[in-house]
Design an enzyme around this catalytic site. Structure first.
Site, PDB file in Angstrom:
ATOM      1  N   VAL A  84      29.378  18.526  16.487  1.00  0.00           N
ATOM      2  CA  VAL A  84      30.208  17.475  17.086  1.00  0.00           C
ATOM      3  C   VAL A  84      29.346  16.615  18.006  1.00  0.00           C
ATOM      4  O   VAL A  84      28.563  17.130  18.803  1.00  0.00           O
ATOM      5  CB  VAL A  84      31.350  18.105  17.928  1.00  0.00           C
ATOM      6  CG1 VAL A  84      32.204  17.026  18.583  1.00  0.00           C
ATOM      7  CG2 VAL A  84      32.199  19.022  17.074  1.00  0.00           C
ATOM      8  N   CYS A  85      29.501  15.295  17.891  1.00  0.00           N
ATOM      9  CA  CYS A  85      28.858  14.368  18.832  1.00  0.00           C
ATOM     10  C   CYS A  85      29.941  13.410  19.323  1.00  0.00           C
ATOM     11  O   CYS A  85      31.115  13.755  19.326  1.00  0.00           O
ATOM     12  CB  CYS A  85      27.696  13.636  18.171  1.00  0.00           C
ATOM     13  SG  CYS A  85      28.204  12.548  16.821  1.00  0.00           S
ATOM     14  N   TYR A  86      29.585  12.229  19.763  1.00  0.00           N
ATOM     15  CA  TYR A  86      30.579  11.280  20.271  1.00  0.00           C
ATOM     16  C   TYR A  86      31.428  10.667  19.157  1.00  0.00           C
ATOM     17  O   TYR A  86      32.649  10.693  19.217  1.00  0.00           O
ATOM     18  CB  TYR A  86      29.900  10.144  21.052  1.00  0.00           C
ATOM     19  CG  TYR A  86      29.221  10.614  22.310  1.00  0.00           C
ATOM     20  CD1 TYR A  86      29.947  10.801  23.477  1.00  0.00           C
ATOM     21  CD2 TYR A  86      27.859  10.882  22.313  1.00  0.00           C
ATOM     22  CE1 TYR A  86      29.330  11.245  24.632  1.00  0.00           C
ATOM     23  CE2 TYR A  86      27.233  11.324  23.471  1.00  0.00           C
ATOM     24  CZ  TYR A  86      27.974  11.508  24.627  1.00  0.00           C
ATOM     25  OH  TYR A  86      27.356  11.962  25.754  1.00  0.00           O
TER      26      TYR A  86
ATOM     27  N   PHE B 240      33.876  13.667  18.681  1.00  0.00           N
ATOM     28  CA  PHE B 240      34.821  14.138  19.689  1.00  0.00           C
ATOM     29  C   PHE B 240      35.816  13.056  20.070  1.00  0.00           C
ATOM     30  O   PHE B 240      36.972  13.339  20.365  1.00  0.00           O
ATOM     31  CB  PHE B 240      34.079  14.642  20.940  1.00  0.00           C
ATOM     32  CG  PHE B 240      35.019  15.194  21.970  1.00  0.00           C
ATOM     33  CD1 PHE B 240      35.570  16.460  21.813  1.00  0.00           C
ATOM     34  CD2 PHE B 240      35.382  14.435  23.069  1.00  0.00           C
ATOM     35  CE1 PHE B 240      36.469  16.965  22.744  1.00  0.00           C
ATOM     36  CE2 PHE B 240      36.276  14.938  24.006  1.00  0.00           C
ATOM     37  CZ  PHE B 240      36.822  16.203  23.846  1.00  0.00           C
TER      38      PHE B 240
ATOM     39  N   GLY C 223      30.428  10.871  15.531  1.00  0.00           N
ATOM     40  CA  GLY C 223      30.139  11.371  14.190  1.00  0.00           C
ATOM     41  C   GLY C 223      28.878  10.834  13.558  1.00  0.00           C
ATOM     42  O   GLY C 223      28.691  10.956  12.357  1.00  0.00           O
TER      43      GLY C 223
END
Length: 113
Positions: free
Chosen positions: A64-66, A93, A68
């Site tokens: 998971v990042c900010y 996220f 995708g």
């Protein structure tokens, strides 16, 4: 060696029904402490070695990042470390928090969201 994309509804189902998976969050520490997916592990340059060492290679890993994007690079790297089932969370996220606000936890003392 590659990774797949995972939509947030599928991850939500996995969270709800107890499907075995590891969620690793590669956002900065402050963002992670202010809100993350329950059970997720903050992954950075300091913690990645421990994660790779302690996590079985046949584990399902969701990155998971900010939004995708950077999670795709991290997922590709984890696949290169021998993990067979690696996913990048589509929309990151930001998308998760918007669609699943009840499935967001924050660290104590992280301040208001």
């Amino acid at each position: 060696m590659s990774f797949s994309h995972l939509d947030h509804d599928t991850l939500s189902q996995w969270q709800d029904n107890g499907t075995a998976h590891e969620v690793v969050d590669i956002r900065d520490p402050m963002s992670f402490s202010q809100g993350h997916i329950p059970g997720s592990y903050h992954l950075d340059n300091t913690s990645v070695g421990d994660f790779v060492e302690r996590t079985p290679q046949d584990s399902t890993v969701v990155v998971v990042c900010y939004h995708g994007h950077s999670s795709q690079q991290a997922a590709l790297w984890l696949a290169g470390q021998g993990f067979a089932k690696v996913y990048s969370l589509e929309g990151g996220f930001t998308h998760w928090q918007h669609h699943h606000p009840e499935q967001v936890v924050r660290d104590e003392g992280a301040g208001p969201q």
